[in-house]
Design an enzyme around this catalytic site. Structure first.
Site, mmCIF file in Angstrom:
data_model
loop_
_atom_site.group_PDB
_atom_site.id
_atom_site.type_symbol
_atom_site.label_atom_id
_atom_site.label_comp_id
_atom_site.label_asym_id
_atom_site.label_seq_id
_atom_site.Cartn_x
_atom_site.Cartn_y
_atom_site.Cartn_z
ATOM 1 N N TYR A 144 2.075 4.992 6.660
ATOM 2 C CA TYR A 144 2.739 4.406 5.476
ATOM 3 C C TYR A 144 4.233 4.254 5.724
ATOM 4 O O TYR A 144 4.794 3.164 5.584
ATOM 5 C CB TYR A 144 2.491 5.289 4.241
ATOM 6 C CG TYR A 144 3.449 4.999 3.099
ATOM 7 C CD1 TYR A 144 3.420 3.788 2.429
ATOM 8 C CD2 TYR A 144 4.405 5.951 2.700
ATOM 9 C CE1 TYR A 144 4.312 3.511 1.397
ATOM 10 C CE2 TYR A 144 5.289 5.683 1.665
ATOM 11 C CZ TYR A 144 5.245 4.459 1.016
ATOM 12 O OH TYR A 144 6.132 4.186 0.002
ATOM 13 N N THR B 170 11.373 3.351 0.547
ATOM 14 C CA THR B 170 11.175 4.787 0.337
ATOM 15 C C THR B 170 12.100 5.615 1.236
ATOM 16 O O THR B 170 12.492 5.152 2.318
ATOM 17 C CB THR B 170 9.699 5.127 0.646
ATOM 18 O OG1 THR B 170 9.559 6.543 0.764
ATOM 19 C CG2 THR B 170 9.237 4.524 1.968
ATOM 20 N N ASP B 171 12.367 6.845 0.812
ATOM 21 C CA ASP B 171 13.132 7.769 1.671
ATOM 22 C C ASP B 171 12.276 8.268 2.846
ATOM 23 O O ASP B 171 12.806 8.860 3.789
ATOM 24 C CB ASP B 171 13.671 8.955 0.858
ATOM 25 C CG ASP B 171 12.577 9.791 0.182
ATOM 26 O OD1 ASP B 171 11.393 9.404 0.233
ATOM 27 O OD2 ASP B 171 12.923 10.846 -0.398
ATOM 28 N N GLU B 172 10.963 8.014 2.788
ATOM 29 C CA GLU B 172 10.085 8.542 3.846
ATOM 30 C C GLU B 172 10.351 7.888 5.204
ATOM 31 O O GLU B 172 9.943 8.415 6.234
ATOM 32 C CB GLU B 172 8.611 8.391 3.433
ATOM 33 C CG GLU B 172 8.355 9.091 2.113
ATOM 34 C CD GLU B 172 6.885 9.234 1.722
ATOM 35 O OE1 GLU B 172 6.013 9.191 2.602
ATOM 36 O OE2 GLU B 172 6.624 9.398 0.520
ATOM 37 N N PRO C 79 -5.951 20.702 -5.592
ATOM 38 C CA PRO C 79 -5.785 20.899 -4.147
ATOM 39 C C PRO C 79 -4.322 20.930 -3.718
ATOM 40 O O PRO C 79 -3.593 19.951 -3.891
ATOM 41 C CB PRO C 79 -6.497 19.672 -3.540
ATOM 42 C CG PRO C 79 -6.463 18.628 -4.607
ATOM 43 C CD PRO C 79 -6.396 19.333 -5.928
ATOM 44 N N GLU D 44 0.897 -1.156 0.000
ATOM 45 C CA GLU D 44 0.000 0.000 0.000
ATOM 46 C C GLU D 44 0.931 1.200 0.000
ATOM 47 O O GLU D 44 1.861 1.273 0.814
ATOM 48 C CB GLU D 44 -0.883 -0.011 1.242
ATOM 49 C CG GLU D 44 -1.958 -1.086 1.219
ATOM 50 C CD GLU D 44 -3.038 -0.847 0.175
ATOM 51 O OE1 GLU D 44 -3.195 0.308 -0.286
ATOM 52 O OE2 GLU D 44 -3.709 -1.815 -0.206
ATOM 53 N N GLY E 213 0.726 15.610 9.993
ATOM 54 C CA GLY E 213 2.074 15.019 10.025
ATOM 55 C C GLY E 213 2.826 15.189 8.711
ATOM 56 O O GLY E 213 3.724 14.407 8.414
HETATM 57 P P1 NAD Z 1 1.337 1.337 -6.386
HETATM 58 O O1 NAD Z 1 0.382 1.644 -5.288
HETATM 59 O O2 NAD Z 1 1.190 2.015 -7.701
HETATM 60 O O3 NAD Z 1 1.324 -0.236 -6.683
HETATM 61 C C1 NAD Z 1 1.313 -1.199 -5.660
HETATM 62 C C2 NAD Z 1 0.978 -2.548 -6.283
HETATM 63 O O4 NAD Z 1 1.029 -3.533 -5.239
HETATM 64 C C3 NAD Z 1 -0.424 -2.615 -6.885
HETATM 65 O O5 NAD Z 1 -0.376 -3.259 -8.142
HETATM 66 C C4 NAD Z 1 -1.212 -3.435 -5.864
HETATM 67 O O6 NAD Z 1 -2.282 -4.182 -6.455
HETATM 68 C C5 NAD Z 1 -0.141 -4.342 -5.305
HETATM 69 N N1 NAD Z 1 -0.438 -4.832 -3.942
HETATM 70 C C6 NAD Z 1 -0.790 -4.069 -2.872
HETATM 71 N N2 NAD Z 1 -1.012 -4.866 -1.799
HETATM 72 C C7 NAD Z 1 -0.777 -6.142 -2.222
HETATM 73 C C8 NAD Z 1 -0.832 -7.411 -1.584
HETATM 74 N N3 NAD Z 1 -1.206 -7.535 -0.298
HETATM 75 N N4 NAD Z 1 -0.519 -8.520 -2.298
HETATM 76 C C9 NAD Z 1 -0.147 -8.425 -3.609
HETATM 77 N N5 NAD Z 1 -0.114 -7.248 -4.265
HETATM 78 C C10 NAD Z 1 -0.414 -6.109 -3.587
HETATM 79 O O7 NAD Z 1 2.778 1.594 -5.771
HETATM 80 P P2 NAD Z 1 4.113 2.133 -6.468
HETATM 81 O O8 NAD Z 1 4.095 3.613 -6.453
HETATM 82 O O9 NAD Z 1 4.339 1.405 -7.732
HETATM 83 O O10 NAD Z 1 5.195 1.674 -5.390
HETATM 84 C C11 NAD Z 1 5.829 0.398 -5.489
HETATM 85 C C12 NAD Z 1 6.807 0.243 -4.343
HETATM 86 O O11 NAD Z 1 7.782 1.277 -4.398
HETATM 87 C C13 NAD Z 1 6.163 0.327 -2.963
HETATM 88 O O12 NAD Z 1 6.766 -0.630 -2.142
HETATM 89 C C14 NAD Z 1 6.490 1.738 -2.496
HETATM 90 O O13 NAD Z 1 6.579 1.792 -1.090
HETATM 91 C C15 NAD Z 1 7.839 1.953 -3.148
HETATM 92 N N6 NAD Z 1 8.193 3.363 -3.446
HETATM 93 C C16 NAD Z 1 7.327 4.143 -4.151
HETATM 94 C C17 NAD Z 1 7.698 5.445 -4.459
HETATM 95 C C18 NAD Z 1 6.789 6.344 -5.269
HETATM 96 O O14 NAD Z 1 7.100 7.525 -5.434
HETATM 97 N N7 NAD Z 1 5.694 5.854 -5.819
HETATM 98 C C19 NAD Z 1 8.945 5.951 -4.035
HETATM 99 C C20 NAD Z 1 9.799 5.103 -3.318
HETATM 100 C C21 NAD Z 1 9.417 3.801 -3.040
HETATM 101 P P1 TYD Z 2 2.231 12.396 -2.893
HETATM 102 O O1 TYD Z 2 2.250 12.327 -4.385
HETATM 103 O O2 TYD Z 2 1.026 11.890 -2.169
HETATM 104 O O3 TYD Z 2 3.553 11.662 -2.392
HETATM 105 P P2 TYD Z 2 4.214 11.613 -0.888
HETATM 106 O O4 TYD Z 2 3.215 12.043 0.093
HETATM 107 O O5 TYD Z 2 4.555 10.155 -0.761
HETATM 108 O O6 TYD Z 2 5.432 12.492 -0.960
HETATM 109 O O7 TYD Z 2 2.442 13.908 -2.451
HETATM 110 C C1 TYD Z 2 3.577 14.654 -2.889
HETATM 111 C C2 TYD Z 2 3.511 16.011 -2.226
HETATM 112 O O8 TYD Z 2 2.378 16.721 -2.761
HETATM 113 C C3 TYD Z 2 3.281 15.969 -0.716
HETATM 114 O O9 TYD Z 2 4.007 17.037 -0.107
HETATM 115 C C4 TYD Z 2 1.800 16.187 -0.560
HETATM 116 C C5 TYD Z 2 1.446 17.092 -1.719
HETATM 117 N N1 TYD Z 2 0.093 16.935 -2.281
HETATM 118 C C6 TYD Z 2 -0.737 18.063 -2.420
HETATM 119 O O10 TYD Z 2 -0.372 19.199 -2.075
HETATM 120 N N2 TYD Z 2 -1.979 17.877 -2.962
HETATM 121 C C7 TYD Z 2 -2.443 16.658 -3.344
HETATM 122 O O11 TYD Z 2 -3.608 16.535 -3.813
HETATM 123 C C8 TYD Z 2 -1.580 15.517 -3.197
HETATM 124 C C9 TYD Z 2 -2.034 14.135 -3.603
HETATM 125 C C10 TYD Z 2 -0.315 15.707 -2.664
#
Ligand code: NAD
Ligand code: TYD
Length: 354
Positions: A160, A135-137, A215, A92, A294
Site C-alpha cells: 500500500y 499518507t505519512d506511511e 484482534p 485502495e 512488515g
Molecule cells: P477508502 O478505502 O475508504 O475509499 C476509497 C474510495 O476510492 C472508495 O470509494 C473506492 O470505491 C474508490 N476507489 C478505489 N479504487 C478506485 C478506482 N480504481 N477508481 C475509482 N474509484 C476507486 O479510503 P479513505 O480512507 O477514504 O482514503 C482516501 C485517500 O486518503 C486514499 O488515497 C488514502 O491513501 C488517503 N489517506 C487515508 C488515510 C486514512 O487514515 N484513511 C490517511 C492518509 C491518507
Molecule cells: P489500520 O487502521 O489498518 O491503519 P494503518 O495500518 O494504515 O495504520 O491499523 C491501525 C493500527 O492498528 C496498525 O498498527 C495495525 C493495528 N490493527 C490491529 O492491531 N488490529 C486490527 O484488527 C487492525 C485492523 C489494525
C-alpha cells in the site's frame, strides 16, 4: 480565500475521507462550484455515505461511476464536465489487503493516478489545480523518537505505502516536468464517521458491540498519530487554496497513541454509553493475534510547515474526537448494519444491474 474552482473532480468520493470532504465542502460558504464525484464503487465505496445529496444538491453535485484506471473514461468526464481542479482521494487504502492481494493497489493507486495527471495536463491552461491526497506511511517507520517532516526520505514498507509513494512521485514529476499546478498532502491516520469497518477504530467499536473478539496485532504497542477526519478535510481545503504549487504539506493530529490504549479508550466509552447486560467491562474481548508482516512501529507527524505557513491546526482533541466517533457508530446502527451485512451494495446492484 477560495481560488474559485468551477468544476471540481473529487475521486473516491464514496469512500471514508472523500465523502466527509464532499459534505464539508458543500457546507462551506467559500465554495461556489460543482462537485463531480467519480468513484468505481469498490467494496470501500458506500453510496450511503452521501445519502440524499444527489436529489438535495442538484446542480452542485454529480455522481459518475467510473474507474480511474480507464483513461478514455477520464478524458470523457473531464471534457463533459469542464473539470478545472481535482481532489484525488480514490485509492485502495487498506494495508492488510495490500499484503494479501497487492495487484489492485498497483493499478488503482499508480496507474489510476497517472491517468488523472495525464488527463489534467491535456486540459492546458484552463486547468487550475491537482491536489493529491497521500499518507505519512510513505516515510516508513519511526523509532521511539522523532517526527516525519516533508524532508524525510521515502521508505515505504507495505505494498500500500509503496503504491502511494509511487503516486506521490508521479505528482511531483508532473509539476516539475510539465508545470502542472499540483499540491500534495501526506496525512496521518484518520478517524471519524463513515470509515469502513476494516480499519482499527470502527472495527473495534462494531466488534465490541457485537461481542466479537478484538484482534490486536503483535504487542499492541504500535503507535499512530490520529487526526479527526474533518480536520483533514480542512487541511486539504486550506492547502488547495493557499498552498504553494509544487509543494508537499504534512498533516497530523499531534495525537500519538498506542493501539492498545485506543482500544481501552473505546471500551471505556462503550461500557459507559452502552453498558453490557451483565455490567462487566468488554475488556475480556481483547485478543492478541499474530503480528502484521512488515508492521510499521511508529508514525508521528511534524505539521509545522502547514501550521506556520498556511495557519492550519487540528481542532479536535483525540479524547473528544474519539467520543464523537464511537457515539456516531453507536447511533447510526442503520449505516453500520448495512455495511456489515453487505446491504450497502444493493443500491449499486439496482442502479447498475449487477
Ligand atoms: P477508502 O478505502 O475508504 O475509499 C476509497 C474510495 O476510492 C472508495 O470509494 C473506492 O470505491 C474508490 N476507489 C478505489 N479504487 C478506485 C478506482 N480504481 N477508481 C475509482 N474509484 C476507486 O479510503 P479513505 O480512507 O477514504 O482514503 C482516501 C485517500 O486518503 C486514499 O488515497 C488514502 O491513501 C488517503 N489517506 C487515508 C488515510 C486514512 O487514515 N484513511 C490517511 C492518509 C491518507
Ligand atoms: P489500520 O487502521 O489498518 O491503519 P494503518 O495500518 O494504515 O495504520 O491499523 C491501525 C493500527 O492498528 C496498525 O498498527 C495495525 C493495528 N490493527 C490491529 O492491531 N488490529 C486490527 O484488527 C487492525 C485492523 C489494525
Amino acid at each position: 480565500m477560495s481560488i474559485g474552482i468551477e468544476n471540481l473532480l473529487v475521486t473516491g468520493g464514496c469512500g471514508f475521507i472523500g465523502s466527509n470532504f464532499i459534505h464539508y465542502l458543500l457546507a462551506r460558504e467559500d465554495f461556489h462550484g460543482r462537485i463531480v464525484n467519480v468513484d468505481a464503487l469498490t467494496y470501500a465505496g458506500n453510496p450511503d455515505n452521501l445519502k440524499g445529496l444527489a436529489t438535495n444538491d442538484q446542480g452542485r453535485y454529480v455522481f459518475v461511476r467510473a474507474d480511474i484506471c480507464d483513461l478514455e473514461a477520464m478524458k470523457r468526464i473531464f471534457d463533459e464536465y469542464g473539470i478545472d481542479a481535482v481532489s484525488h482521494f480514490a485509492a485502495e487504502s487498506h494495508v492488510d489487503r495490500s499484503i494479501k492481494r497487492p495487484e489492485s493497489f498497483i493499478f488503482s493507486n499508480i496507474v489510476g493516478t497517472f491517468n488523472l495527471l495525464e488527463t489534467a495536463r491535456r486540459r492546458g491552461d484552463s486547468f487550475r489545480l491537482f491536489h493529491h491526497i497521500s499518507t505519512d506511511e510513505v516515510y516508513g517507520s519511526l523509532g521511539p523518537t522523532g517526527l516525519f517532516t516533508e524532508e524525510t526520505p521515502y521508505r515505504p514498507n507495505s505494498p500500500y505505502s509503496a503504491s502511494k509513494a509511487a503516486s506521490d512521485h508521479l505528482v511531483r514529476a508532473y509539476h516539475e516536468t510539465f508545470g502542472l499546478p499540483t499540491t500534495l498532502s501526506n496525512c496521518s491516520n484518520n478517524y471519524g464517521p463513515y470509515q469502513f469497518p476494516e480499519k482499527l477504530i470502527p472495527l473495534m467499536v462494531l466488534n465490541a458491540l457485537e461481542e466479537k473478539p478484538l484482534p490486536i496485532y503483535g504487542d499492541g504497542k504500535n503507535v499512530r498519530d490520529w487526526l479527526y477526519v474533518t480536520d483533514h478535510c480542512d487541511a486539504i481545503w486550506t492547502i488547495m487554496n493557499r498552498g504553494r504549487r509544487g509543494e508537499t504539506y504534512n498533516v497530523g493530529g499531534a495525537a500519538e497513541m498506542e493501539n492498545i490504549a485506543i482500544v481501552g479508550m473505546i471500551l471505556d466509552i462503550l461500557d459507559e454509553i452502552r453498558p453490557r447486560e451483565n455490567g462487566r467491562s468488554r475488556r475480556d474481548l481483547i485478543t492478541y493475534v499474530k503480528d502484521r508482516p512488515g508492521h510499521d512501529r511508529r508514525y508521528a507527524i511534524d505539521f509545522s510547515k502547514l501550521q506556520e505557513r498556511l495557519g492550519w491546526r487540528p481542532h479536535e482533541s483525540f479524547a473528544t474526537g474519539l467520543r464523537k466517533t464511537v457515539s456516531w457508530y453507536v447511533e447510526n446502527r442503520d449505516w453500520t448494519e448495512r455495511v456489515r451485512s453487505g446491504a450497502y451494495q444493493e443500491w449499486i446492484d439496482e442502479q447498475y444491474g449487477e
